[in-house]
Design an enzyme around this catalytic site. Structure first.
Site, PDB file in Angstrom:
ATOM      1  N   ASN A   1      29.294 -33.000 -64.077  1.00 57.18           N
ATOM      2  CA  ASN A   1      30.543 -33.284 -63.371  1.00 57.18           C
ATOM      3  C   ASN A   1      31.675 -32.327 -63.732  1.00 57.18           C
ATOM      4  O   ASN A   1      32.605 -32.149 -62.953  1.00 57.18           O
ATOM      5  CB  ASN A   1      30.969 -34.722 -63.662  1.00 57.18           C
ATOM      6  CG  ASN A   1      32.382 -35.013 -63.239  1.00 57.18           C
ATOM      7  OD1 ASN A   1      32.681 -35.149 -62.046  1.00 57.18           O
ATOM      8  ND2 ASN A   1      33.297 -35.088 -64.200  1.00 57.18           N
TER       9      ASN A   1
ATOM     10  N   SER B   1      30.852 -30.516 -53.864  1.00 56.18           N
ATOM     11  CA  SER B   1      32.067 -30.825 -53.107  1.00 56.18           C
ATOM     12  C   SER B   1      31.853 -30.559 -51.630  1.00 56.18           C
ATOM     13  O   SER B   1      31.050 -29.701 -51.246  1.00 56.18           O
ATOM     14  CB  SER B   1      33.231 -29.962 -53.616  1.00 56.18           C
ATOM     15  OG  SER B   1      34.353 -30.066 -52.762  1.00 56.18           O
TER      16      SER B   1
ATOM     17  N   ALA C   1      33.928 -36.112 -68.745  1.00 55.03           N
ATOM     18  CA  ALA C   1      33.998 -37.570 -68.583  1.00 55.03           C
ATOM     19  C   ALA C   1      35.284 -38.188 -69.094  1.00 55.03           C
ATOM     20  O   ALA C   1      35.394 -39.411 -69.142  1.00 55.03           O
ATOM     21  CB  ALA C   1      32.805 -38.215 -69.283  1.00 55.03           C
TER      22      ALA C   1
ATOM     23  N   ASP D   1      32.450 -27.044 -74.548  1.00 53.34           N
ATOM     24  CA  ASP D   1      32.751 -26.321 -73.312  1.00 53.34           C
ATOM     25  C   ASP D   1      31.432 -26.022 -72.613  1.00 53.34           C
ATOM     26  O   ASP D   1      30.570 -25.332 -73.171  1.00 53.34           O
ATOM     27  CB  ASP D   1      33.489 -25.019 -73.653  1.00 53.34           C
ATOM     28  CG  ASP D   1      33.928 -24.239 -72.419  1.00 53.34           C
ATOM     29  OD1 ASP D   1      33.372 -24.475 -71.329  1.00 53.34           O
ATOM     30  OD2 ASP D   1      34.813 -23.369 -72.561  1.00 53.34           O
TER      31      ASP D   1
ATOM     32  N   ARG E   1      38.242 -37.993 -67.693  1.00 58.68           N
ATOM     33  CA  ARG E   1      39.184 -38.366 -66.638  1.00 58.68           C
ATOM     34  C   ARG E   1      38.504 -38.300 -65.282  1.00 58.68           C
ATOM     35  O   ARG E   1      37.383 -37.809 -65.141  1.00 58.68           O
ATOM     36  CB  ARG E   1      40.403 -37.443 -66.643  1.00 58.68           C
ATOM     37  CG  ARG E   1      40.096 -35.985 -66.381  1.00 58.68           C
ATOM     38  CD  ARG E   1      41.281 -35.075 -66.691  1.00 58.68           C
ATOM     39  NE  ARG E   1      40.982 -33.665 -66.432  1.00 58.68           N
ATOM     40  CZ  ARG E   1      41.360 -33.006 -65.349  1.00 58.68           C
ATOM     41  NH1 ARG E   1      42.053 -33.627 -64.416  1.00 58.68           N
ATOM     42  NH2 ARG E   1      41.059 -31.731 -65.190  1.00 58.68           N
TER      43      ARG E   1
ATOM     44  N   LYS F   1      30.715 -24.254 -55.851  1.00 61.65           N
ATOM     45  CA  LYS F   1      30.141 -25.533 -55.459  1.00 61.65           C
ATOM     46  C   LYS F   1      28.958 -25.355 -54.497  1.00 61.65           C
ATOM     47  O   LYS F   1      28.009 -26.157 -54.516  1.00 61.65           O
ATOM     48  CB  LYS F   1      31.220 -26.414 -54.829  1.00 61.65           C
ATOM     49  CG  LYS F   1      32.277 -26.890 -55.826  1.00 61.65           C
ATOM     50  CD  LYS F   1      31.664 -27.739 -56.932  1.00 61.65           C
ATOM     51  CE  LYS F   1      32.720 -28.381 -57.811  1.00 61.65           C
ATOM     52  NZ  LYS F   1      32.141 -29.278 -58.843  1.00 61.65           N
TER      53      LYS F   1
ATOM     54  N   TYR G   1      36.261 -21.533 -55.592  1.00 62.05           N
ATOM     55  CA  TYR G   1      35.784 -22.904 -55.791  1.00 62.05           C
ATOM     56  C   TYR G   1      34.614 -23.194 -54.854  1.00 62.05           C
ATOM     57  O   TYR G   1      33.586 -23.759 -55.270  1.00 62.05           O
ATOM     58  CB  TYR G   1      36.935 -23.861 -55.545  1.00 62.05           C
ATOM     59  CG  TYR G   1      36.594 -25.318 -55.744  1.00 62.05           C
ATOM     60  CD1 TYR G   1      36.443 -25.856 -57.015  1.00 62.05           C
ATOM     61  CD2 TYR G   1      36.462 -26.174 -54.643  1.00 62.05           C
ATOM     62  CE1 TYR G   1      36.153 -27.198 -57.198  1.00 62.05           C
ATOM     63  CE2 TYR G   1      36.174 -27.520 -54.819  1.00 62.05           C
ATOM     64  CZ  TYR G   1      36.014 -28.030 -56.096  1.00 62.05           C
ATOM     65  OH  TYR G   1      35.718 -29.368 -56.264  1.00 62.05           O
TER      66      TYR G   1
END
Length: 262
Positions: free
Chosen positions: A103, A156, A26, A76, A28, A173, A169
């Site tokens: 997130n 995503s 959270a 982490d 950025r 996702k 990635y």
């Protein structure tokens, strides 16, 4: 029949007053925008960060300056013991936990032949295992929250359609979508909903670094709305799924991608 009394358009169905939310990653981008919006809707917000405490403190200051409640928790998400301690700190510091927004994420791009086992492990550790560990740690207080309990996973468009050079990635996702659907079935009997938001290309530090100017022009031609999205637009979708207005939605993947994938 369960009459929730307030209509979907009433303010009561959108407010998060009295709720406590934990947003991972959270400090950025989408996480920051989400933390600020949830606080604006009335929630007390735990701001998770992994490395940039100063940025997390800036989010905390922005929330408290508007009269909101905030708590910074550094851990982490790929470390299950640290996650357990972090969730405990949220419950002790803010009194409960009603909303978890998974997130936190990373993107390590590489063509298949050049992808290393270490990069794959790190991508899965943060993006997929991290959401699993956080959901597991949060499950007890969320189950106590019953119908107010929410898990929202940030996946995503790449997890749905894939992309060359982003196999690691995309796999992480896509796995997050499967996790969302399984947890939705598992937690539904206690009233806890589990959903995902699948952003398209959003203006964040991660995408700004990954997309070069010439690639950006080509990308815009593929998006029907012909623009890159904003982090605040993803935050709005997350806030909707966290609100009472979304109480009968679970196991859903909400696409916010400007029409890139229809």
């Amino acid at each position: 029949m369960n009459d929730r009394s307030s209509t979907p358009s009433s303010p009561a169905s959108w407010t998060l007053a009295g709720k406590v939310a934990l947003v991972t990653g959270a400090s950025r981008g989408i996480g920051r925008a989400t933390a600020l919006l949830l606080a604006a809707r009335g929630a007390a917000v735990a701001i998770n960060y992994a490395g940039n405490e100063a940025a997390a403190r800036e989010v905390e200051a922005a929330i408290t300056a508007e009269g909101g409640r905030a708590l910074v928790v550094g851990f982490d998400v790929s470390d299950p013991a640290a996650v357990d301690r972090g969730v405990d700190a949220v419950v002790k510091g803010l009194g409960a936990l009603h909303i978890l927004v998974n997130n936190a994420g990373i993107s390590i791009d590489a063509l298949l032949m050049r992808a290393s086992p270490e990069d794959l492990a790190r991508t899965l550790d943060v993006n997929l295992k991290g959401a699993f560990f956080c959901s597991k740690a949060a499950s007890r207080p969320l189950l106590r929250a019953r119908a107010d309990g929410r898990i929202i996973n940030v996946t995503s468009v790449i997890g749905e359609q894939g992309n060359a050079g982003q196999a690691m990635y995309a796999a992480s996702k896509a796995g997050l979508i499967g996790l969302t659907k399984s947890l939705a079935r598992e937690l539904a009997p206690r009233g806890v909903t589990v959903n995902a938001v699948a952003p398209g290309f959003i203006a964040t530090d991660m995408t700004d670094a990954a997309i070069k100017a010439e690639a950006r022009d080509a990308l815009l031609k593929q998006i029907p709305l012909a623009r890159i999205g904003g982090a605040e637009e993803i935050a709005e979708a997350i806030a909707f799924l966290a609100a009472p207005a979304a109480s009968y939605i679970t196991g859903h993947v909400l696409r916010v991608n400007g029409g890139l994938l229809i």
